[in-house]
Design an enzyme around this catalytic site. Structure first.
Site, PDB file in Angstrom:
ATOM      1  N   ALA A  68       0.716  -1.071   0.038  1.00 36.31           N
ATOM      2  CA  ALA A  68       0.138   0.069  -0.011  1.00 36.31           C
ATOM      3  C   ALA A  68       0.789   1.080  -0.154  1.00 36.31           C
ATOM      4  CB  ALA A  68      -1.021  -0.240   1.168  1.00 36.31           C
ATOM      5  N   GLY A  81       0.703  -5.061   1.142  1.00 41.51           N
ATOM      6  CA  GLY A  81      -0.450  -5.117   0.188  1.00 41.51           C
ATOM      7  C   GLY A  81      -0.300  -5.731  -1.286  1.00 41.51           C
ATOM      8  N   GLU A 127       4.845  -5.014   7.117  1.00 45.73           N
ATOM      9  CA  GLU A 127       4.150  -4.018   8.052  1.00 45.73           C
ATOM     10  C   GLU A 127       4.297  -3.669   9.223  1.00 45.73           C
ATOM     11  OE1 GLU A 127       2.696  -6.456   5.905  1.00 45.73           O
ATOM     12  OE2 GLU A 127       0.889  -5.602   4.837  1.00 45.73           O
ATOM     13  N   GLU A 184      -0.395  -9.361  -0.537  1.00 46.47           N
ATOM     14  CA  GLU A 184      -1.824  -9.814  -0.335  1.00 46.47           C
ATOM     15  C   GLU A 184      -2.843  -9.676  -1.696  1.00 46.47           C
ATOM     16  OE1 GLU A 184      -1.729  -6.589   2.729  1.00 46.47           O
ATOM     17  OE2 GLU A 184      -2.610  -7.961   4.303  1.00 46.47           O
TER      18      GLU A 184
HETATM   19  N1  CAA Z   1       4.689   3.106  -0.712  1.00 44.50           N
HETATM   20  C1  CAA Z   1       5.045   4.246  -1.386  1.00 44.50           C
HETATM   21  N2  CAA Z   1       6.308   4.426  -1.983  1.00 44.50           N
HETATM   22  C2  CAA Z   1       6.864   3.221  -1.964  1.00 44.50           C
HETATM   23  C3  CAA Z   1       6.673   2.130  -1.550  1.00 44.50           C
HETATM   24  C4  CAA Z   1       5.404   1.865  -0.722  1.00 44.50           C
HETATM   25  N3  CAA Z   1       4.857   0.859  -0.536  1.00 44.50           N
HETATM   26  N4  CAA Z   1       7.747   1.138  -1.666  1.00 44.50           N
HETATM   27  C5  CAA Z   1       8.611   1.772  -2.263  1.00 44.50           C
HETATM   28  N5  CAA Z   1       8.287   3.194  -2.583  1.00 44.50           N
HETATM   29  C6  CAA Z   1       8.943   4.237  -3.272  1.00 44.50           C
HETATM   30  C7  CAA Z   1      10.020   4.634  -2.636  1.00 44.50           C
HETATM   31  O1  CAA Z   1       9.847   5.496  -1.381  1.00 44.50           O
HETATM   32  C8  CAA Z   1      10.892   5.081  -3.483  1.00 44.50           C
HETATM   33  O2  CAA Z   1      10.614   6.373  -3.805  1.00 44.50           O
HETATM   34  P1  CAA Z   1      11.792   7.539  -4.062  1.00 44.50           P
HETATM   35  O3  CAA Z   1      12.468   7.233  -5.160  1.00 44.50           O
HETATM   36  O4  CAA Z   1      10.676   8.746  -4.354  1.00 44.50           O
HETATM   37  O5  CAA Z   1      12.503   7.812  -2.746  1.00 44.50           O
HETATM   38  C9  CAA Z   1      10.929   4.350  -4.636  1.00 44.50           C
HETATM   39  O6  CAA Z   1       9.518   3.615  -4.144  1.00 44.50           O
HETATM   40  C10 CAA Z   1      11.701   3.091  -5.040  1.00 44.50           C
HETATM   41  O7  CAA Z   1      12.026   2.391  -3.834  1.00 44.50           O
HETATM   42  P2  CAA Z   1      13.246   2.455  -2.920  1.00 44.50           P
HETATM   43  O8  CAA Z   1      14.515   3.521  -3.228  1.00 44.50           O
HETATM   44  O9  CAA Z   1      13.027   2.134  -1.350  1.00 44.50           O
HETATM   45  O10 CAA Z   1      13.770   1.171  -3.703  1.00 44.50           O
HETATM   46  P3  CAA Z   1      14.726  -0.194  -3.276  1.00 44.50           P
HETATM   47  O11 CAA Z   1      15.252  -0.972  -4.290  1.00 44.50           O
HETATM   48  O12 CAA Z   1      16.000   0.457  -2.418  1.00 44.50           O
HETATM   49  O13 CAA Z   1      13.942  -0.986  -2.029  1.00 44.50           O
HETATM   50  C11 CAA Z   1      11.991  -2.124  -1.047  1.00 44.50           C
HETATM   51  C12 CAA Z   1      12.829  -1.753  -2.415  1.00 44.50           C
HETATM   52  C13 CAA Z   1      12.522  -3.196  -0.222  1.00 44.50           C
HETATM   53  C14 CAA Z   1      10.690  -2.772  -1.977  1.00 44.50           C
HETATM   54  C15 CAA Z   1      11.454  -0.832  -0.331  1.00 44.50           C
HETATM   55  O14 CAA Z   1      11.044   0.393  -1.319  1.00 44.50           O
HETATM   56  C16 CAA Z   1      10.464  -0.857   0.857  1.00 44.50           C
HETATM   57  O15 CAA Z   1      11.112  -1.357   1.437  1.00 44.50           O
HETATM   58  N6  CAA Z   1       9.218  -0.372   0.224  1.00 44.50           N
HETATM   59  C17 CAA Z   1       8.163  -0.618   1.296  1.00 44.50           C
HETATM   60  C18 CAA Z   1       7.873  -2.275   1.439  1.00 44.50           C
HETATM   61  C19 CAA Z   1       6.652  -2.013   2.528  1.00 44.50           C
HETATM   62  O16 CAA Z   1       6.705  -1.561   3.747  1.00 44.50           O
HETATM   63  N7  CAA Z   1       5.309  -2.532   2.005  1.00 44.50           N
HETATM   64  C20 CAA Z   1       4.218  -2.563   2.856  1.00 44.50           C
HETATM   65  C21 CAA Z   1       3.393  -1.122   2.968  1.00 44.50           C
HETATM   66  S1  CAA Z   1       2.157  -1.090   4.232  1.00 44.50           S
HETATM   67  C22 CAA Z   1       0.729  -2.210   3.731  1.00 44.50           C
HETATM   68  O17 CAA Z   1       0.957  -2.746   2.462  1.00 44.50           O
HETATM   69  C23 CAA Z   1      -0.352  -2.312   4.473  1.00 44.50           C
HETATM   70  C24 CAA Z   1      -1.179  -3.177   3.950  1.00 44.50           C
HETATM   71  O18 CAA Z   1      -1.337  -4.277   4.697  1.00 44.50           O
HETATM   72  C25 CAA Z   1      -2.182  -3.056   2.871  1.00 44.50           C
END
Ligand code: CAA
Length: 258
Positions: free
Chosen positions: A65, A109, A132, A112
């Site tokens: 998400a 998400g 999460e 999921e």
């Molecule tokens: N939401 C918003 N932006 C996101 C995102 C997310 N879930 N995942 C990645 N991005 C964005 C980053 O902020 C980044 O943006 P900028 O270039 O503007 O900084 C861009 O995507 C590229 O990401 P990274 O630079 O972090 O890329 P990476 O290769 O270094 O890492 C990753 C990849 C490990 C997937 C890392 O991006 C990450 O950990 N993302 C978040 C994963 C996460 O926590 N997901 C759960 C979300 S909460 C949820 O989903 C609730 C639910 O149950 C419905």
């Protein structure tokens, strides 16, 4: 006009949906889900479509998400909007089969969303996780319920509580994904599988999906009765006559999907 978050294509009787928000690894904002939900519902209503494939980019199916959108929301915001209900929930009511073709990250998400598809075909570089907990929340779109059903309690607890990612090989061993294929084969493999499904009798396919899903929700007794009644119902279709006659006559069936 702003670019669409979901690319929609038709390949024969297969509807192909590609998440298209590459700057943020296909983070699932409400706008993305609204578009996806509308596209899936359009395929559901289209008699020319028998199955769907949902995919992302090579780097990410979806990284979850949209964290930036959520970061300032309050309890009342999410409660009143019933966040992760509405159009998110509508996706699981789709009756035609949807295959998730996962390459790269399927996190939060994203994982999921893949799990609510009917099965997952993964590329060798796929990574699954429910991270999460690192954000101070928990999975909110079915992760605590579907993951244990798919991989068992031990692995689900491990993933949900530690936030570690599982690679494609581990996901296949655990039963989360049905097949693992080289990255460059992913889309073809998923489209071929969807094409095969779409060539079958649509009523039989839809009832099969409904019955397998019942296995999660009902007692064995209820599930067996549900299956038997649907099996009986299929004897009212032209496709059952055609499918069985074709077998007896040693020829390929020509299904009319009715
Ligand atoms: N939401 C918003 N932006 C996101 C995102 C997310 N879930 N995942 C990645 N991005 C964005 C980053 O902020 C980044 O943006 P900028 O270039 O503007 O900084 C861009 O995507 C590229 O990401 P990274 O630079 O972090 O890329 P990476 O290769 O270094 O890492 C990753 C990849 C490990 C997937 C890392 O991006 C990450 O950990 N993302 C978040 C994963 C996460 O926590 N997901 C759960 C979300 S909460 C949820 O989903 C609730 C639910 O149950 C419905």
């Amino acid at each position: 006009m702003s670019e669409s978050f979901v690319k929609v294509e038709v390949r024969g009787r297969v509807g192909l949906l590609t998440l298209n928000r590459p700057q943020v690894l296909n983070a699932l904002s409400n706008e993305v889900i609204d578009e996806l939900s509308a596209a899936v519902r359009a395929f559901e209503a289209d008699d020319g479509i028998g199955a769907m494939v949902l995919t992302g980019s090579q780097k990410a199916f979806a990284a979850g998400a949209d964290i930036s959108a959520m970061s300032d929301w309050t309890y009342m915001d999410v409660y009143k909007a019933d966040y992760l209900g509405g159009n998110w929930d509508a996706l699981r009511r789709i009756r035609k089969p949807i295959i998730a073709a996962v390459s790269g990250y399927a996190l939060g998400g994203g994982c999921e969303l893949a799990m609510l598809c009917d099965f997952i075909i993964a590329a060798e570089n796929a990574k699954f996780g429910q991270p999460e907990i690192k954000l101070g929340v928990i999975p909110g779109y079915g992760g605590t319920q579907r993951l244990p059903r798919a991989v068992g309690k031990a692995k689900a607890m491990d993933l949900v509580l530690t936030a570690r990612m599982m690679d494609a090989a581990e996901a296949e061993r655990a039963g989360l994904v049905s097949r693992v294929v080289p990255v460059e084969r992913l889309l073809d493999e998923a489209l071929e599988a969807a094409g095969t499904i779409a060539s079958m009798s649509l009523p039989a396919v839809m009832m099969a999906k409904e019955c397998v899903n019942r296995a999660y929700e009902a007692s064995l007794d209820e599930g067996l009765l549900f299956e038997r009644r649907n099996f009986h119902a299929l004897f009212s279709t032209e496709d059952q006559k055609e499918g069985m006659r074709a077998f007896v006559e040693k020829r390929k069936p020509e299904f009319k999907h009715r």
